[in-house]
Design a protein around this motif. Structure first.
Motif, PDB file in Angstrom:
ATOM      1  N   ARG A 438       1.038  -1.356  -0.453  1.00 23.04           N
ATOM      2  CA  ARG A 438       0.008  -0.072  -0.495  1.00 23.04           C
ATOM      3  C   ARG A 438       0.647   0.943  -0.160  1.00 23.04           C
ATOM      4  NH1 ARG A 438      -4.824  -2.550   3.884  1.00 23.04           N
ATOM      5  NH2 ARG A 438      -5.856  -4.054   2.569  1.00 23.04           N
ATOM      6  N   PRO A 439       0.452   2.717  -0.399  1.00 21.01           N
ATOM      7  CA  PRO A 439       1.301   3.110  -0.549  1.00 21.01           C
ATOM      8  C   PRO A 439       2.154   4.250   0.400  1.00 21.01           C
ATOM      9  CG  PRO A 439      -0.786   3.964  -1.686  1.00 21.01           C
ATOM     10  CD  PRO A 439      -1.063   2.623  -1.422  1.00 21.01           C
ATOM     11  N   GLU A 440       2.116   4.644   1.003  1.00 19.67           N
ATOM     12  CA  GLU A 440       3.483   5.004   1.909  1.00 19.67           C
ATOM     13  C   GLU A 440       2.328   6.257   3.021  1.00 19.67           C
ATOM     14  OE1 GLU A 440       7.940   6.381   3.772  1.00 19.67           O
ATOM     15  OE2 GLU A 440       6.738   6.658   1.736  1.00 19.67           O
ATOM     16  N   ILE A 441       2.294   6.015   3.836  1.00 15.59           N
ATOM     17  CA  ILE A 441       1.151   6.389   5.186  1.00 15.59           C
ATOM     18  C   ILE A 441       2.212   7.233   6.441  1.00 15.59           C
ATOM     19  CG2 ILE A 441      -0.242   7.562   6.559  1.00 15.59           C
ATOM     20  CD1 ILE A 441      -2.490   5.503   5.486  1.00 15.59           C
ATOM     21  N   VAL A 442       2.391   8.592   5.951  1.00 13.40           N
ATOM     22  CA  VAL A 442       3.601   8.972   7.233  1.00 13.40           C
ATOM     23  C   VAL A 442       3.223   8.894   8.617  1.00 13.40           C
ATOM     24  CG1 VAL A 442       5.404  11.022   8.056  1.00 13.40           C
ATOM     25  CG2 VAL A 442       4.792  10.036   5.292  1.00 13.40           C
ATOM     26  N   GLY A 443       4.186   7.862   9.523  1.00  9.30           N
ATOM     27  CA  GLY A 443       4.516   6.957  10.612  1.00  9.30           C
ATOM     28  C   GLY A 443       3.454   6.225  10.706  1.00  9.30           C
ATOM     29  N   ALA A 444       2.732   5.917   9.625  1.00 12.54           N
ATOM     30  CA  ALA A 444       1.784   4.686  10.076  1.00 12.54           C
ATOM     31  C   ALA A 444       2.655   3.250  10.152  1.00 12.54           C
ATOM     32  CB  ALA A 444       1.659   4.212   8.541  1.00 12.54           C
ATOM     33  N   PRO A 445       2.287   3.071  11.227  1.00 11.35           N
ATOM     34  CA  PRO A 445       2.745   1.264  12.196  1.00 11.35           C
ATOM     35  C   PRO A 445       2.249   0.863  10.734  1.00 11.35           C
ATOM     36  CG  PRO A 445       0.612   1.942  13.333  1.00 11.35           C
ATOM     37  CD  PRO A 445       0.697   2.760  12.599  1.00 11.35           C
ATOM     38  N   PRO A 446       3.131  -0.353  10.790  1.00 15.59           N
ATOM     39  CA  PRO A 446       3.526  -1.883   9.851  1.00 15.59           C
ATOM     40  C   PRO A 446       2.211  -2.899   9.806  1.00 15.59           C
ATOM     41  CG  PRO A 446       4.619  -2.037  11.596  1.00 15.59           C
ATOM     42  CD  PRO A 446       4.441  -0.737  11.194  1.00 15.59           C
ATOM     43  N   ALA A 447       1.306  -3.471   8.933  1.00 13.68           N
ATOM     44  CA  ALA A 447       0.238  -3.889   9.878  1.00 13.68           C
ATOM     45  C   ALA A 447       0.138  -5.527  10.511  1.00 13.68           C
ATOM     46  CB  ALA A 447      -0.668  -4.544   8.097  1.00 13.68           C
ATOM     47  N   PHE A 448      -0.069  -5.869  11.172  1.00 11.54           N
ATOM     48  CA  PHE A 448       0.184  -6.760  12.298  1.00 11.54           C
ATOM     49  C   PHE A 448      -1.499  -8.651  11.877  1.00 11.54           C
ATOM     50  CE2 PHE A 448      -1.616  -4.188  14.896  1.00 11.54           C
ATOM     51  CZ  PHE A 448      -1.666  -4.904  15.680  1.00 11.54           C
ATOM     52  N   VAL A 449      -0.511  -9.208  12.578  1.00 15.32           N
ATOM     53  CA  VAL A 449      -1.140 -10.232  12.202  1.00 15.32           C
ATOM     54  C   VAL A 449      -1.796 -11.418  13.849  1.00 15.32           C
ATOM     55  CG1 VAL A 449      -2.325 -12.318  11.634  1.00 15.32           C
ATOM     56  CG2 VAL A 449      -1.355 -10.830  10.139  1.00 15.32           C
ATOM     57  N   VAL A 450      -3.051 -11.441  14.830  1.00 14.87           N
ATOM     58  CA  VAL A 450      -2.610 -11.979  15.677  1.00 14.87           C
ATOM     59  C   VAL A 450      -3.668 -13.403  15.372  1.00 14.87           C
ATOM     60  CG1 VAL A 450      -3.380 -12.027  18.533  1.00 14.87           C
ATOM     61  CG2 VAL A 450      -2.613  -9.658  17.212  1.00 14.87           C
ATOM     62  N   GLN A 451      -2.531 -14.358  16.112  1.00 15.37           N
ATOM     63  CA  GLN A 451      -3.369 -16.026  15.648  1.00 15.37           C
ATOM     64  C   GLN A 451      -3.112 -16.644  16.853  1.00 15.37           C
ATOM     65  OE1 GLN A 451      -0.942 -17.451  12.342  1.00 15.37           O
ATOM     66  NE2 GLN A 451      -2.260 -19.513  12.907  1.00 15.37           N
ATOM     67  N   GLY A 452      -4.804 -17.228  16.907  1.00 17.02           N
ATOM     68  CA  GLY A 452      -4.522 -18.261  18.085  1.00 17.02           C
ATOM     69  C   GLY A 452      -3.643 -19.848  18.136  1.00 17.02           C
ATOM     70  N   THR A 453      -3.144 -20.223  17.407  1.00 22.70           N
ATOM     71  CA  THR A 453      -2.552 -20.899  17.398  1.00 22.70           C
ATOM     72  C   THR A 453      -0.965 -20.754  18.123  1.00 22.70           C
ATOM     73  OG1 THR A 453      -1.003 -23.383  15.821  1.00 22.70           O
ATOM     74  CG2 THR A 453      -1.017 -21.263  14.798  1.00 22.70           C
ATOM     75  N   ALA A 454      -0.347 -21.459  18.696  1.00 25.80           N
ATOM     76  CA  ALA A 454       1.116 -21.326  20.044  1.00 25.80           C
ATOM     77  C   ALA A 454       2.159 -20.720  18.528  1.00 25.80           C
ATOM     78  CB  ALA A 454       1.531 -22.260  20.229  1.00 25.80           C
ATOM     79  N   THR A 455       2.361 -21.648  17.611  1.00 21.62           N
ATOM     80  CA  THR A 455       3.476 -20.619  16.566  1.00 21.62           C
ATOM     81  C   THR A 455       2.868 -19.388  16.168  1.00 21.62           C
ATOM     82  OG1 THR A 455       2.643 -22.243  14.953  1.00 21.62           O
ATOM     83  CG2 THR A 455       3.847 -23.260  16.793  1.00 21.62           C
ATOM     84  N   GLY A 456       1.240 -19.133  16.201  1.00 19.59           N
ATOM     85  CA  GLY A 456       1.435 -17.720  15.054  1.00 19.59           C
ATOM     86  C   GLY A 456       1.776 -16.450  15.383  1.00 19.59           C
ATOM     87  N   PRO A 457       1.985 -15.778  14.742  1.00 18.29           N
ATOM     88  CA  PRO A 457       2.424 -14.132  14.758  1.00 18.29           C
ATOM     89  C   PRO A 457       1.617 -13.394  16.275  1.00 18.29           C
ATOM     90  CG  PRO A 457       1.306 -13.801  13.325  1.00 18.29           C
ATOM     91  CD  PRO A 457       1.607 -15.224  13.301  1.00 18.29           C
ATOM     92  N   ASN A 458       2.422 -13.612  17.001  1.00 13.93           N
ATOM     93  CA  ASN A 458       1.689 -12.038  18.900  1.00 13.93           C
ATOM     94  C   ASN A 458       0.982 -12.828  19.124  1.00 13.93           C
ATOM     95  OD1 ASN A 458       3.352  -9.616  17.603  1.00 13.93           O
ATOM     96  ND2 ASN A 458       1.617  -9.990  15.791  1.00 13.93           N
ATOM     97  N   ASN A 459       1.044 -14.323  19.571  1.00 12.65           N
ATOM     98  CA  ASN A 459       0.310 -16.014  20.160  1.00 12.65           C
ATOM     99  C   ASN A 459      -0.308 -15.003  21.090  1.00 12.65           C
ATOM    100  OD1 ASN A 459      -0.371 -18.009  22.239  1.00 12.65           O
ATOM    101  ND2 ASN A 459      -1.747 -18.375  20.030  1.00 12.65           N
ATOM    102  N   HIS A 460       0.388 -13.919  22.410  1.00 11.75           N
ATOM    103  CA  HIS A 460       0.018 -13.469  23.351  1.00 11.75           C
ATOM    104  C   HIS A 460      -0.667 -12.883  23.734  1.00 11.75           C
ATOM    105  CE1 HIS A 460       3.348 -10.403  20.834  1.00 11.75           C
ATOM    106  NE2 HIS A 460       2.692  -9.482  22.345  1.00 11.75           N
ATOM    107  N   TRP A 461      -1.069 -12.126  22.484  1.00 18.42           N
ATOM    108  CA  TRP A 461      -1.961 -11.186  22.548  1.00 18.42           C
ATOM    109  C   TRP A 461      -3.854 -12.139  22.522  1.00 18.42           C
ATOM    110  CZ3 TRP A 461      -0.122  -7.273  18.652  1.00 18.42           C
ATOM    111  CH2 TRP A 461       1.371  -6.418  20.347  1.00 18.42           C
ATOM    112  N   TYR A 462      -3.591 -13.373  22.406  1.00 19.62           N
ATOM    113  CA  TYR A 462      -4.691 -14.264  22.034  1.00 19.62           C
ATOM    114  C   TYR A 462      -5.168 -15.013  23.332  1.00 19.62           C
ATOM    115  CZ  TYR A 462      -7.512 -18.719  20.952  1.00 19.62           C
ATOM    116  OH  TYR A 462      -8.170 -19.922  20.786  1.00 19.62           O
TER     117      TYR A 462
END
Length: 613
Positions: A438-462
């Motif tokens: 997507r086009p750049e937005i100044v100051g925009a944080p990156p998109a992120f995924v939270v996944q249920g499985t223990a091996t998934g990204p950001n699982n500590h928020w699940y």
């Protein structure tokens, strides 16, 4: 090196490699720009088949697996797998595994059926169907060990009985296109120990059978296909063509004829296709470690009536060969974002990999320049850097998202490259990712995924505040999620069960919220998704029983989120549950927590910029 029909190589100790200077093409698809390498425009089907850098691996003596994904073949994306068998090899033999025939038939997934009945088989495809139009009468003929198991029940003029795969007493297979005309049809064929009828015929003696096809019917549409063919130089081809998917269009019967002519077939017969199309290769991970290597069109591997299996002795390992698994990449990035892509590579060859003899290069087509690669000499690394035969390494690609003016979907491909032999396994599309830039937005944080499985990204928020949750090995292939380990599902027999995603936001703002879940015929409809955001609550029901929605990202909308936390997680959340379902559900018995993706869209209204951080 001797070349065979359709551009395939003959006997060899290393895969056939082609010119690295193929042309890059772009395609418009799905309402957005998808940039992908492809075939030169204006080429014939034969030229595209010949020019393709087919991945190939000898899986047994006289048996080779070949694979290629075409960006544009016969007017669409085509995903083609071929098992090529040298019938002159004395080690090769065939069998026809089958389940209980009508009137009370049973079915089984191909990989299970084959490994149970013929544990030494190295590859197989599905065969014929037992039933037609639900009337209970078989639309095939089946013989096993010289005994008729299913006699012909359809009219002698049926196109579904005109061809067959026969197995001689010595175990060698024949593709037959001339059905005996006497009463009983194939029962009068005397030479073959085993025989499985199907149709329609595509080629007979090298001649197109298009004129024998009716002008209306499902053959006029594109579907997944399974084809058995023989060549004039005594090879047998077991072919699957995937379909009913965005990146796999499938073929009509007329298109099958054109494909098989390009592959050098002499006789060719269409077998059961659609959701039944399945190819099994022993020792390959495939889907969920089943060995199923094609992209089946159902939400899971379909149980089938029978199959065609080939057995042979072990192959001599290639000097340079490998396999990629666990490829991970973000699904969304913005212009100039740093991107990290990782994959597990296993050395299947007989030679040791080092940074001196192996590198990673953009593929499809070889020789192209990837807009994601900041420095071709330093964008990749392997840990460990030296990989002996049988060992694995973690490949890391350090990339930069290219500059775009609007949302652009990329399918990027990378391959292993040997300093003198060219590219080698894994398949040249195995180290690949699909990403929206997507086009750049100044100051925009990156998109992120939270996944249920223990091996998934950001699982500590699940979390799973209610009981009833368990693991499943179902495949989860949505972009940006982890397909390793087990996915979390909950029994739907008790209402008001749910899972919760509560991320911490580094930047307050408006975020697009998308959800995804793995496929299963046991999933319920509907499943309730609830977004708790700064301005209130949004609820939305989604049909998790839909195979077309599974493994895709489904938008719930755009919502405001703050940076407030509870110390361990954010104060805002997305929940997935069955609160709207009256237990027990009318269909299905479970739902998956899956994953949630958050993508920054813009700042909160009327909030000073310093307050966003």
């Amino acid at each position: 090196m001797r070349m065979k029909h359709g551009g395939f190589c003959g006997e060899r100790t290393a895969p056939c490699r082609r010119n690295a200077g193929a042309t890059t093409a772009a395609a418009l698809l799905l309402g957005g720009l998808i940039l992908t390498a492809g075939a030169v425009q204006g080429q014939t089907t034969q030229q595209k088949i010949d020019a393709a850098d087919w991945f190939e691996r000898p899986i047994a003596q006289g048996v080779t697996w070949r694979y290629y994904h075409f960006d544009n073949l016969l007017g669409g994306h085509q995903n083609i797998n071929i098992i090529e068998v040298d019938l002159n090899d004395p080690n090769v033999s065939f069998n026809i595994p089958y389940r209980v025939p009508p009137p009370n038939p049973s079915y089984q997934q191909l990989h299970t059926m084959v490994t149970q009945q013929y544990p030494n088989a190295v590859a197989a495809v599905n065969g014929s169907a037992y039933l037609i139009s639900g009337d209970g009468s078989p639309n095939t003929y089946l013989r096993s060990n010289s005994t008729t198991i299913i006699p012909e029940a359809q009219a002698a003029t049926s196109i579904w009985l005109r061809g067959a795969l026969g197995v001689l007493p010595n175990g060698k297979a024949t593709v037959l296109t001339s059905r005996p005309t006497a009463a009983g049809g194939w029962a009068n064929e005397p030479d073959h120990r085993d025989l499985l009828a199907s149709g329609p015929n595509l080629l007979a003696g090298g001649v197109s059978q298009a004129g024998a096809l009716p002008t209306t019917g499902t053959h006029c549409d594109r579907h997944p296909r399974t084809i058995l063919a023989s060549t004039a130089d005594n090879r047998l081809l077991m072919v699957t063509v995937d379909g009913r998917q965005t990146f796999a269009a499938g073929l009509t019967c007329l298109e099958m004829i054109e494909l098989m002519q390009a592959l050098g077939a002499h006789n060719a017969v269409s077998f059961d296709g659609g959701g039944s199309t399945t190819m099994f290769v022993k020792g390959e991970p495939g889907y969920a470690n089943t060995g199923v290597v094609n992209w089946f069109s159902d939400s899971n591997i379909r149980a089938v009536a029978d199959g065609i299996a080939v057995t042979s002795t072990a192959a001599t390992p290639l000097a340079w060969d490998g396999r990629a698994t666990n490829v991970t990449a973000p699904a969304v990035a913005r212009t100039n974002d740093p991107i990290t892509v990782t994959a597990t590579l296993t050395n299947l060859g007989s030679e040791t990999w080092t940074s001196a003899n192996v590198s990673v290069v953009p593929s499809r087509a070889f020789g192209r320049t990837s807009t994601f690669v900041p420095n071709p000499a330093t964008f990749w690394s392997m840990n460990p850097a030296t990989v002996a035969p049988g060992q694995s390494t973690t490949l890391t690609l350090n990339l930069i998202a290219p500059v775009v003016a609007s949302d652009t979907v990329y399918r990027e491909h990378f391959a292993l490259w040997h300093t003198s032999n060219g590219y080698f396994g894994p398949p040249d599309n195995a180290i690949f990712f699909s990403m929206t830039v997507r086009p750049e937005i100044v100051g925009a944080p990156p998109a992120f995924v939270v996944q249920g499985t223990a091996t998934g990204p950001n699982n500590h928020w699940y979390s799973e505040p209610t009981g009833g949750w368990a693991n499943s090995t179902v495949g989860f292939t949505a972009a940006g999620v982890s397909n390793g380990g087990s996915q979390r599902y909950c029994g739907a027999g008790t209402a008001n069960r749910y899972a919760e995603f509560k991320p911490e936001f580094d930047v307050a703002g408006i975020y697009k919220v998308e959800v995804s879940f793995p496929p299963s015929s046991n999933n319920i409809n509907p499943v309730l998704y609830t977004v708790n955001h700064m301005d209130g609550v949004h609820t939305q029901n989604i049909n998790q029983n839909s195979s077309s929605l599974a493994n895709t990202w489904i938008s719930l909308g755009q919502f405001p989120f703050s940076t407030a936390t509870t110390g361990k997680a954010g104060v805002h959340s997305v929940t997935v549950g069955n609160a709207s379902v009256v237990a027990p559900p009318a269909a299905g018995n479970r739902f998956y927590s899956g994953a949630v993706r958050f993508d920054y869209v813009g700042p909160l209204a009327d909030v000073p910029e310093w307050n966003l951080y």
